[in-house]
Design a protein around this motif. Structure first.
Motif, PDB file in Angstrom:
ATOM      1  N   ASP A 103       8.304  26.714  65.094  1.00  0.00           N
ATOM      2  CA  ASP A 103       6.842  26.309  65.545  1.00  0.00           C
ATOM      3  C   ASP A 103       6.772  28.147  64.386  1.00  0.00           C
ATOM      4  O   ASP A 103       6.412  29.259  65.625  1.00  0.00           O
ATOM      5  CB  ASP A 103       5.769  26.393  66.854  1.00  0.00           C
ATOM      6  N   PRO A 104       6.125  28.300  63.882  1.00  0.00           N
ATOM      7  CA  PRO A 104       5.641  29.509  63.043  1.00  0.00           C
ATOM      8  C   PRO A 104       5.385  30.427  64.623  1.00  0.00           C
ATOM      9  O   PRO A 104       5.062  31.646  64.288  1.00  0.00           O
ATOM     10  CB  PRO A 104       4.318  29.415  62.584  1.00  0.00           C
ATOM     11  N   LYS A 105       3.839  30.056  65.463  1.00  0.00           N
ATOM     12  CA  LYS A 105       3.987  31.041  66.226  1.00  0.00           C
ATOM     13  C   LYS A 105       4.117  31.602  67.742  1.00  0.00           C
ATOM     14  O   LYS A 105       3.587  32.403  68.357  1.00  0.00           O
ATOM     15  CB  LYS A 105       2.243  29.891  67.108  1.00  0.00           C
ATOM     16  N   LYS A 106       5.934  31.045  66.762  1.00  0.00           N
ATOM     17  CA  LYS A 106       6.721  31.627  68.469  1.00  0.00           C
ATOM     18  C   LYS A 106       7.747  32.188  67.501  1.00  0.00           C
ATOM     19  O   LYS A 106       9.247  32.529  67.871  1.00  0.00           O
ATOM     20  CB  LYS A 106       7.432  30.478  68.846  1.00  0.00           C
ATOM     21  N   ILE A 107       6.997  32.928  66.017  1.00  0.00           N
ATOM     22  CA  ILE A 107       8.190  33.857  65.024  1.00  0.00           C
ATOM     23  C   ILE A 107       7.779  35.359  65.400  1.00  0.00           C
ATOM     24  O   ILE A 107       6.106  35.835  65.337  1.00  0.00           O
ATOM     25  CB  ILE A 107       8.050  33.887  63.961  1.00  0.00           C
ATOM     26  N   VAL A 108       9.019  36.212  65.583  1.00  0.00           N
ATOM     27  CA  VAL A 108       8.258  37.395  64.843  1.00  0.00           C
ATOM     28  C   VAL A 108       9.230  37.871  64.319  1.00  0.00           C
ATOM     29  O   VAL A 108      10.508  37.392  64.277  1.00  0.00           O
ATOM     30  CB  VAL A 108       8.532  38.211  66.516  1.00  0.00           C
ATOM     31  N   PHE A 109       8.656  39.297  63.818  1.00  0.00           N
ATOM     32  CA  PHE A 109       9.081  39.779  62.076  1.00  0.00           C
ATOM     33  C   PHE A 109       9.321  41.556  62.441  1.00  0.00           C
ATOM     34  O   PHE A 109       8.523  41.823  62.072  1.00  0.00           O
ATOM     35  CB  PHE A 109       8.269  39.195  61.157  1.00  0.00           C
ATOM     36  N   SER A 110      11.115  41.269  62.465  1.00  0.00           N
ATOM     37  CA  SER A 110      11.729  42.551  63.221  1.00  0.00           C
ATOM     38  C   SER A 110      11.836  43.110  61.483  1.00  0.00           C
ATOM     39  O   SER A 110      12.462  42.472  60.188  1.00  0.00           O
ATOM     40  CB  SER A 110      12.543  42.804  64.039  1.00  0.00           C
ATOM     41  N   GLY A 111      12.484  44.571  61.326  1.00  0.00           N
ATOM     42  CA  GLY A 111      13.079  44.726  60.089  1.00  0.00           C
ATOM     43  C   GLY A 111      12.562  45.955  59.320  1.00  0.00           C
ATOM     44  O   GLY A 111      10.985  46.167  59.369  1.00  0.00           O
ATOM     45  N   GLY A 122       5.112  36.008  55.525  1.00  0.00           N
ATOM     46  CA  GLY A 122       4.853  35.756  57.150  1.00  0.00           C
ATOM     47  C   GLY A 122       3.462  35.664  57.679  1.00  0.00           C
ATOM     48  O   GLY A 122       3.013  34.588  58.661  1.00  0.00           O
ATOM     49  N   ILE A 123       2.256  36.410  56.222  1.00  0.00           N
ATOM     50  CA  ILE A 123       1.000  36.054  56.809  1.00  0.00           C
ATOM     51  C   ILE A 123       1.162  34.651  56.567  1.00  0.00           C
ATOM     52  O   ILE A 123      -0.538  33.864  57.680  1.00  0.00           O
ATOM     53  CB  ILE A 123       0.106  36.488  55.840  1.00  0.00           C
ATOM     54  N   GLU A 124       1.098  34.138  55.575  1.00  0.00           N
ATOM     55  CA  GLU A 124       1.100  32.135  55.699  1.00  0.00           C
ATOM     56  C   GLU A 124       1.399  31.616  56.181  1.00  0.00           C
ATOM     57  O   GLU A 124       0.620  30.460  56.077  1.00  0.00           O
ATOM     58  CB  GLU A 124       1.529  32.612  53.747  1.00  0.00           C
ATOM     59  N   ALA A 125       3.120  31.704  57.108  1.00  0.00           N
ATOM     60  CA  ALA A 125       3.111  30.499  57.672  1.00  0.00           C
ATOM     61  C   ALA A 125       2.429  30.835  59.459  1.00  0.00           C
ATOM     62  O   ALA A 125       2.406  30.107  60.177  1.00  0.00           O
ATOM     63  CB  ALA A 125       4.932  31.199  58.030  1.00  0.00           C
ATOM     64  N   GLY A 126       1.410  32.618  59.249  1.00  0.00           N
ATOM     65  CA  GLY A 126       0.811  32.398  60.420  1.00  0.00           C
ATOM     66  C   GLY A 126       1.503  32.877  61.740  1.00  0.00           C
ATOM     67  O   GLY A 126       1.210  31.884  62.885  1.00  0.00           O
ATOM     68  N   ILE A 127       2.464  33.280  61.698  1.00  0.00           N
ATOM     69  CA  ILE A 127       3.102  34.080  62.714  1.00  0.00           C
ATOM     70  C   ILE A 127       2.777  34.891  64.115  1.00  0.00           C
ATOM     71  O   ILE A 127       2.055  35.148  63.907  1.00  0.00           O
ATOM     72  CB  ILE A 127       4.993  34.662  62.244  1.00  0.00           C
ATOM     73  N   PHE A 128       3.628  35.001  64.381  1.00  0.00           N
ATOM     74  CA  PHE A 128       2.895  35.385  66.090  1.00  0.00           C
ATOM     75  C   PHE A 128       3.044  36.957  65.655  1.00  0.00           C
ATOM     76  O   PHE A 128       2.296  37.317  66.276  1.00  0.00           O
ATOM     77  CB  PHE A 128       4.279  35.259  67.369  1.00  0.00           C
ATOM     78  N   SER A 129       3.859  37.574  65.373  1.00  0.00           N
ATOM     79  CA  SER A 129       3.906  38.714  65.149  1.00  0.00           C
ATOM     80  C   SER A 129       4.576  39.350  64.299  1.00  0.00           C
ATOM     81  O   SER A 129       5.504  38.907  64.225  1.00  0.00           O
ATOM     82  CB  SER A 129       4.025  39.802  66.493  1.00  0.00           C
ATOM     83  N   PHE A 130       4.388  40.747  63.375  1.00  0.00           N
ATOM     84  CA  PHE A 130       5.132  41.185  62.127  1.00  0.00           C
ATOM     85  C   PHE A 130       5.567  42.209  63.777  1.00  0.00           C
ATOM     86  O   PHE A 130       4.788  43.483  63.735  1.00  0.00           O
ATOM     87  CB  PHE A 130       4.177  41.872  61.507  1.00  0.00           C
ATOM     88  N   ASN A 131       6.687  42.940  63.334  1.00  0.00           N
ATOM     89  CA  ASN A 131       7.275  43.838  64.483  1.00  0.00           C
ATOM     90  C   ASN A 131       7.879  45.247  63.442  1.00  0.00           C
ATOM     91  O   ASN A 131       8.137  45.554  62.960  1.00  0.00           O
ATOM     92  CB  ASN A 131       8.566  44.196  65.157  1.00  0.00           C
ATOM     93  N   VAL A 132       6.315  45.980  63.743  1.00  0.00           N
ATOM     94  CA  VAL A 132       5.928  47.320  62.411  1.00  0.00           C
ATOM     95  C   VAL A 132       6.755  47.884  63.270  1.00  0.00           C
ATOM     96  O   VAL A 132       6.991  49.532  64.102  1.00  0.00           O
ATOM     97  CB  VAL A 132       4.720  47.673  62.081  1.00  0.00           C
ATOM     98  N   ALA A 152      -3.897  40.055  59.415  1.00  0.00           N
ATOM     99  CA  ALA A 152      -1.432  39.987  59.929  1.00  0.00           C
ATOM    100  C   ALA A 152      -1.484  40.125  61.570  1.00  0.00           C
ATOM    101  O   ALA A 152      -2.381  40.952  62.376  1.00  0.00           O
ATOM    102  CB  ALA A 152      -1.387  40.642  59.280  1.00  0.00           C
ATOM    103  N   TYR A 153      -1.142  39.686  62.340  1.00  0.00           N
ATOM    104  CA  TYR A 153      -0.675  39.848  63.466  1.00  0.00           C
ATOM    105  C   TYR A 153       0.511  40.898  63.994  1.00  0.00           C
ATOM    106  O   TYR A 153       1.163  40.253  63.791  1.00  0.00           O
ATOM    107  CB  TYR A 153      -0.944  38.979  65.049  1.00  0.00           C
ATOM    108  N   ILE A 154       0.521  42.401  64.446  1.00  0.00           N
ATOM    109  CA  ILE A 154       1.327  42.985  65.027  1.00  0.00           C
ATOM    110  C   ILE A 154       1.492  43.292  65.790  1.00  0.00           C
ATOM    111  O   ILE A 154       0.698  43.424  66.771  1.00  0.00           O
ATOM    112  CB  ILE A 154       0.896  44.685  64.015  1.00  0.00           C
TER     113      ILE A 154
END
Ligand code: LLP
Length: 425
Positions: A103-111, A122-132, A152-154
């Motif tokens: 579920d994209p709404k439960k994805i956090v993107f680290s790195g 990530g934005i197009e998928a609608g992810i929960f958050s980018f960990n900036v 983009a949610y961050i």
């Protein structure tokens, strides 16, 4: 220490001297699928998930599997079906987990080094958050989101400067590490974010390291994050979650590990004390979900004595499991079939790769002969995912056991796979 039973992997056990995963004899699997072979227990994966689920149940929390630990599609699919979110660190991991039904709404993107195409995906998928992880990355996310005209949610990954008391290569929360934004720059970063209508700052996060066996460092980091959350809220930033990252250690040998109920309840009591009851928590466990659920099976090719050293040369190597040589990590090594008539000797278990560092275990008491099979225990995390084809060794197959059934979840690479992407002059 006795090497005769799996110390850390409850879903692997001996029955009449033969090692089983659930109700399947491992010898049968290695005979059918060849050696070396990764084998995972579905019940062990589910049980690890249930422990996290139980621990967070009373609270507002989300568990996002740190999928770099093991990203086989079948395993991702299993976790997705159980309701897990995912912590990803690349566009490739995003692709994999979406393919597996995340579920994209439960994805956090680290790195620390997200590229434009990965941010866009990530934005197009609608992810929960980018960990900036830096102000430069923040500016880039603003650029990409503005171009897309999508939000983009961050959250900001804070470097809390705490010592996780683990191996230096897997320690990430100290000032000298490349990860996260220094505490001192968070408010400046928040100002930059609030100037854009295309990024929404909604959380703070940290990940202080891996294979951590004490709760204190996590709580220490959380306390530092809470101070910042309060400051940001006071300035009008709608911070709604704190992500404490992964890092919970597992038992490989004789480690005392963290009790998840204690850890999670302590974390929430800190939130309460700080007046942050409205804040949701995110956890990103990797190793603690998969580590004890997998073994690497290997066959003894030769037994070789040189001076006082006895070597068991096996067909798995550092390219299949790099943890021992990279982190000096201990994995228990036990025979698939116990042989009482054979003398126990102390072996260095080594692979065929042309490197002195190619070893899986040192000074292991084993009663073995050539052609016997061994299991390298607790290899479910950072085993296959860190494997390579070094020395032109095809990557091994993976099998998932489910009670008395089993499924091949990745076929063994062929010799032709080794150069399938290459082009001759
Ligand atoms: N979240 C982030 C941002 C991470 O970087 C990691 C792991 C995790 C979560 C999951 O951490 P875990 O719960 O698995 O500790 N290859 C090393 C471990 C490297 C961990 C890297 N980051 C090993 O084999 O020990």
């Amino acid at each position: 220490m006795s090497e005769l039973s799996p110390v850390s992997a409850p879903f692997f056990h001996y029955e009449k001297g033969e090692l089983y995963a659930e109700n399947v004899a491992l010898l049968q699997l290695v005979q059918e699928f060849g050696s070396p072979l990764y084998v995972y227990s579905r019940a062990a994966l589910q049980s690890a998930w249930s422990k996290w689920e139980e621990a967070v149940k009373p609270y507002r929390a989300m568990v996002c599997y740190g999928m770099k630990a093991n990203s086989n599609l079948a395993i991702l699919q299993m976790f997705a079906r159980l309701g897990a979110g995912f912590d990803i660190v690349s566009g490739g991991e995003l692709e994999r987990c979406l393919k597996a039904g995340a579920d994209p709404k439960k994805i956090v993107f680290s790195g620390v080094g997200k590229q434009d195409w990965e941010i866009k995906k990530g934005i197009e998928a609608g992810i929960f958050s980018f960990n900036v992880e830096s102000i430069s990355e923040l500016k880039n996310i603003i650029k990409v989101a503005t171009e897309l005209r999508q939000k983009a949610y961050i959250s900001f990954r804070v470097n809390p400067d705490v010592d996780a008391k683990t191996h230096p290569y897997i320690s990430t929360g100290l000032k000298e590490n490349k990860f996260g934004i220094d505490l001192a720059y968070i408010e400046e970063a928040a100002q930059i974010a609030s100037a854009s209508e295309f990024v929404v700052l909604k959380g703070l996060d940290c990940h202080i390291g891996s294979q951590i066996t004490e709760i204190d460092p996590f709580i220490h980091a959380l306390e530092r994050l809470c101070v910042l959350v309060k400051k940001l809220k006071a300035k009008g930033h709608p911070i709604s979650h704190i992500d404490l990252g992964g890092g919970v250690g597992i038992r490989y040998q004789d480690e005392t590990v963290i009790n998840l109920n204690d850890y999670v309840s302590l974390a929430f009591s800190v939130l309460s004390q700080q007046g942050l009851d409205d804040v949701q928590m995110v956890f990103e466990p990797g190793r603690s979900l998969v580590g004890n659920a997998g073994v690497l099976l290997t066959q003894v090719q030769y037994i070789k004595q040189t001076g006082e050293y006895e070597f068991a040369i096996v067909d798995a190597a550092m390219n299949d499991l790099i943890r021992p040589t990279l982190y000096d990590a201990y994995h228990q090594i036990i025979p698939l079939v116990q042989k009482e008539h054979i003398a126990t000797k102390v072996y260095d278990v080594v692979g065929p790769v042309c490197e002195t560092g190619d070893w899986l275990g040192k000074k292991r008491p084993l009663a073995i002969e050539e052609k016997d099979y061994l299991a390298v225990v607790s290899a479910g995390a950072y085993g296959f995912t860190m494997s390579s084809q070094y020395n032109s060794r095809p990557r091994v197959a993976e099998v998932l056991v489910d009670n008395d059934q089993y499924h091949l979840i990745r076929r063994r690479e062929t010799l032709a796979d080794l150069y399938a992407q290459e082009v001759m002059l």
